[in-house]
Enzyme design. Structure first.
Site, short mmCIF file in Angstrom:
data_model
loop_
_atom_site.label_atom_id
_atom_site.label_comp_id
_atom_site.label_asym_id
_atom_site.label_seq_id
_atom_site.Cartn_x
_atom_site.Cartn_y
_atom_site.Cartn_z
CB VAL A 133 -0.95 0.00 1.21
CG1 VAL A 133 -1.80 1.26 1.22
CG2 VAL A 133 -1.85 -1.23 1.18
CG ASP A 134 3.63 2.55 3.15
OD1 ASP A 134 2.90 3.54 3.31
OD2 ASP A 134 4.08 1.89 4.11
#
Length: 371
Positions: A171-172
């Site tokens: 997600v980062d």
């Protein structure tokens, strides 16, 4: 004479830490931007201390993954002198990037609203976990947490097992790439109008956008996906299969590829498998047939035979094997980036290829400045 870069003369002041923000600024730095990373005196970015593993110099490899091509300055933003120093950096910058908890930069007088009055051309990118305002602003934004509440873990893992996270902070990474795109779009707008703007990207919205077909299955059809292991909800055969020795991935995306697969493994025509729709409807029967056929030979023999017939197939590599495979294909996945002490850092190369202004690898991730 040095090669021109796509983003030369672009100056970025980077207040971000850990992964999403630093990845965004490294991508832009690879493309030629000058990035000044602002770090806490004596401590620096949290990831400087995230290990093992550490390299031969005792430096955390996590930090080095997203901080090449940057300069670093140590500034105590809790002091008047530090905030003045930060404003002096911003005065010559085109872009500011930050991922502090919402409200912190405003309390320091370093938020977009505080800066844009004197510098309306500024592009300012804020990365948050759950939005910069509203009920989500107070929530901590950690990748694992967002994978859980954002639905990714619910569709990852075996059907009869527990929800699983991805093997990296996916997600980062996705959020960092969206942030880089937003910054570039804002700069293009500034070229036309002279106006800067605030770019806001949050982890949860980035993950929901990255759910792609699983997200649209819900928004358009009300279908809520569950865990299917390595199988695909809409394509078959598209998963991991045992063979006579080792596991084999098949990623058959159309009927032509399936016909080629049948020819290689000696599978006679079957009405249940004539089209992808039928194969999905009969996926369990199809799997049973394929497992029986694939047991005749080891995966290491199936892969070249299937690849020669243009059937997408491969074995599961570990990370070392993945780099070796990319190297065997001539993709040159590793670059050697010079350090200030004369040594080099072996890092994963930027995947973007450009004929006129390719990425460059000028400097290794910076040491933490002494105070």
């Amino acid at each position: 004479m040095s090669q021109p870069s796509a983003l030369q003369d672009l100056v970025i002041v980077d207040f971000s830490r850990v992964l999403a923000g630093p990845l965004a600024t490294m991508v832009l730095a690879d493309l030629g931007a000058e990035v000044v990373k602002v770090e806490r005196p004596g401590v620096g970015d949290d990831t400087r201390h995230w290990g093992p593993p550490f390299d031969e110099r005792g430096e955390a490899t996590y930090f080095q993954s997203v901080n090449r091509n940057k300069d670093s300055v140590a500034i105590d933003l809790g002091t008047d002198a530090g905030r003045d120093e930060a404003r002096a950096l911003i005065a010559r910058a085109d872009v500011v990037v930050e991922n502090f908890r919402p409200g912190l930069m405003a309390s320091l007088g370093l938020d977009y609203k505080s800066l844009a009055g004197d510098k309306p051309e500024l592009v300012y990118c804020s990365v948050t976990g759950f939005g910069g305002s509203g009920a989500g602003a107070a929530l901590p934004g950690y990748d694992l947490l967002v994978q859980a509440v954002g639905g990714l873990m619910a569709i990852t893992g075996a059907p009869d097992g527990e929800p699983q996270k991805a093997g990296v902070a996916l997600v980062d990474v996705i959020t960092g790439l969206f942030a880089a795109v937003g910054i570039l779009a804002a700069l293009r707008h500034r070229e036309r109008t002279g106006e800067g703007q605030l770019v806001e990207v949050d982890l949860l919205s980035s993950l929901l956008a990255a759910l792609v077909n699983q997200g649209s299955a819900y928004t358009l059809a009300g279908a809520v996906a569950g865990r299917m292991g390595n199988a695909h909800p809409s394509i078959a055969p598209y998963e991991l299969y045992p063979t006579g020795d080792g596991d084999l991935v098949l990623a058959v995306g159309n009927d032509k590829q399936f016909a080629a697969l049948c020819a290689v493994i000696g599978l006679e025509p079957d009405a249940r498998f004539a089209t992808n729709k039928e194969r999905v409807a009969h996926r369990d029967a199809l799997r049973d047939v394929l497992v029986q056929r694939l047991a005749a030979r080891p995966a290491a023999e199936w892969v070249p035979a299937l690849s020669a017939a243009r059937v997408p197939a491969g074995q599961v590599n570990d990370v070392a094997g993945a780099f070796a495979f990319a190297t065997s294909l001539g993709l040159d996945p590793v670059v050697e980036v010079p350090r200030a002490d004369g040594s080099t850092a072996r890092l994963t190369r930027n995947p973007i290829n450009m004929s006129a202004t390719p990425p460059a690898y000028r400097t290794a991730p910076p040491d933490l400045p002494s105070t």
